[in-house]
Scaffold this active site. Sequence first.
Site, PDB file in Angstrom:
ATOM      1  NE  ARG A 278      -3.657  -2.434   2.207  1.00  0.00           N
ATOM      2  CZ  ARG A 278      -4.638  -2.769   3.038  1.00  0.00           C
ATOM      3  NH1 ARG A 278      -4.948  -1.938   4.031  1.00  0.00           N
ATOM      4  NH2 ARG A 278      -5.301  -3.891   2.891  1.00  0.00           N
ATOM      5  NE  ARG A 293      -1.281   4.323   9.092  1.00  0.00           N
ATOM      6  CZ  ARG A 293      -2.563   3.950   8.948  1.00  0.00           C
ATOM      7  NH1 ARG A 293      -3.006   3.602   7.764  1.00  0.00           N
ATOM      8  NH2 ARG A 293      -3.364   3.911   9.974  1.00  0.00           N
ATOM      9  CD  GLU A 365      -8.478  -1.962  10.250  1.00  0.00           C
ATOM     10  OE1 GLU A 365      -8.631  -0.726  10.267  1.00  0.00           O
ATOM     11  OE2 GLU A 365      -8.462  -2.640   9.208  1.00  0.00           O
ATOM     12  CB  SER A 368     -11.137  -4.781   8.066  1.00  0.00           C
ATOM     13  OG  SER A 368     -12.217  -3.919   7.812  1.00  0.00           O
ATOM     14  NE  ARG A 407      -2.010  -2.411  11.308  1.00  0.00           N
ATOM     15  CZ  ARG A 407      -2.911  -1.500  10.939  1.00  0.00           C
ATOM     16  NH1 ARG A 407      -4.179  -1.654  11.289  1.00  0.00           N
ATOM     17  NH2 ARG A 407      -2.549  -0.449  10.240  1.00  0.00           N
TER      18      ARG A 407
END
Length: 445
Positions: A278, A293, A365, A368, A407
């Site tokens: 990303r 991130r 998070e 999802s 994560r």
Amino acid sequence: MAATVDFPVVCERITDMLDIRSLRQDLDATVAALASRGFELDRERFESLEARRKALQVRTQELQNERNTRSKGIGQAKARGEDIEPLKAEVGRLGDELKQCEADLHAVQQELDALLMRIPNLPQKDVPVGKDEEANVELRREGTPREFDFTPRDHVDLGLPGGWLDFEAAVRVAGSRFVVMRGDMARLHRALTQFMLDLHTQQHGYQETYVPYLANPESLEGTGQLPKFDEDLFSVDCDQRFRLIPTAEVTLTNLVREQILEAGALPLKMTAHTPCFRSEAGSYGRDVRGLIRQHQFEKVELVQVVHPEQSDAALEELLGHAEAVLQALELPYRVVLLSTGDMGFAAARTYDLEVWLPGQQAYREISSCSNFEAFQARRMQARFRPEAGSKPELVHTINGSGVAVGRALVALLENHQQADGSIAIPERLRPYLGGTSLLKPPSEQ
RNA sequence: GGAGGGGUGGCAGAGUGGUUGAAUGCACCGGUCUUGAAAACCGGCAGGGAUUCACGUCCCUCGUGGGUUCAAAUCCCACCCCCUCCGCCA
């Protein structure tokens, strides 16, 4: 290289993200539903394009019909040996208007498609309405954050000693928002992946799948990343068509693109472990510290392709599968129902799993899980045949992270850290680390 | 990278300018027959779109996009993909 790509229209009129009929027939309700998630549909533009489209399409088809009929007549006349020159001249004139109509229709449809492809999915009725994450609803908390008798460190501090995590090296070889892991840290990362895959394939009924990490624009369009969110993706320089996948959702879900499945084949449950890429455009300054991130991270993805009537239940089931990972890793977390303003473009309903991070004293998070209903299926033209011999219908698609590996690593380090900086390994993970129950930083070995 | 071959309905496979959206076979669905099943026989069976309350009518699609023509699965151009051989390569 051109920044824009022409997105091929799979089939005229049906690549729209929303059912165009719902737009035509129930424009008020659709506009209202879209407004609830912060999308303002330019209804005047839509209505005028629709009106032009309709007029042009009707006229074009009339002309085509006439041309076809006359051409057949010419064929028959020729077969009878008659003079066909006058007939030809007549149809020739008709052809000029037809050509113009076809060109105009094509242009209007391109415009209409461009508009439709950028409209997000409609949220389900009971999704909380709000403009951002403030409106999300916490449904429940599982597990209890541990009481530390020392000040817990964050994963960066835990990982730096001895070079378990090396961000400077990553900057040297790639840039910021990358990481290099060494020794037990790299091994732990791999162990987490293996554990998750085994859990989902052996306990939850998913088929392990290996997929490409590069996807073509058609696939990205199918799952909703394109045409709107190209800036979030990495493009491959040598071939304009490819993007690096931002999630395995893209290649996994698109396995059913343009397929007609037999009803008996549903539900399709697939899992894949892939890296995800990303660009994080627009997130400057957010989560710059640590692994949270990254431009590149690993994820074990869960995808289900289901009968439309089953999608709500399937989402609950899939959510449970993601939760099972956190439970097995003995990580406290909470389940959040996202508000209309916080949901992704393609989702009709999304649950986030947020794991407790002692280093941040916050829930973050880690998974999802979304029901896309027929949104992706419509873009992909992914259908199934309800009964043998019946007309195909759009499937529903569901996916969720099960879970983000990087994560999970962060959560594991921070939640299971010991006062001396070593990391306790939860029971269920030990078989993947040769039975090890405690990882010690290299400097202390 | 070089040389050649090919992309047609769920599958296999005909079809090289005219009533072919497409023969035939398989698969599938309905029916006859059968105690039941199989076989046999009869019928049906691509996808999408426009219009219509509906019946229906019409349009588009033979890898994709252009072009030639009154008319294109069929001719021309570009692109994509697949296969075979050679070279290279993890």
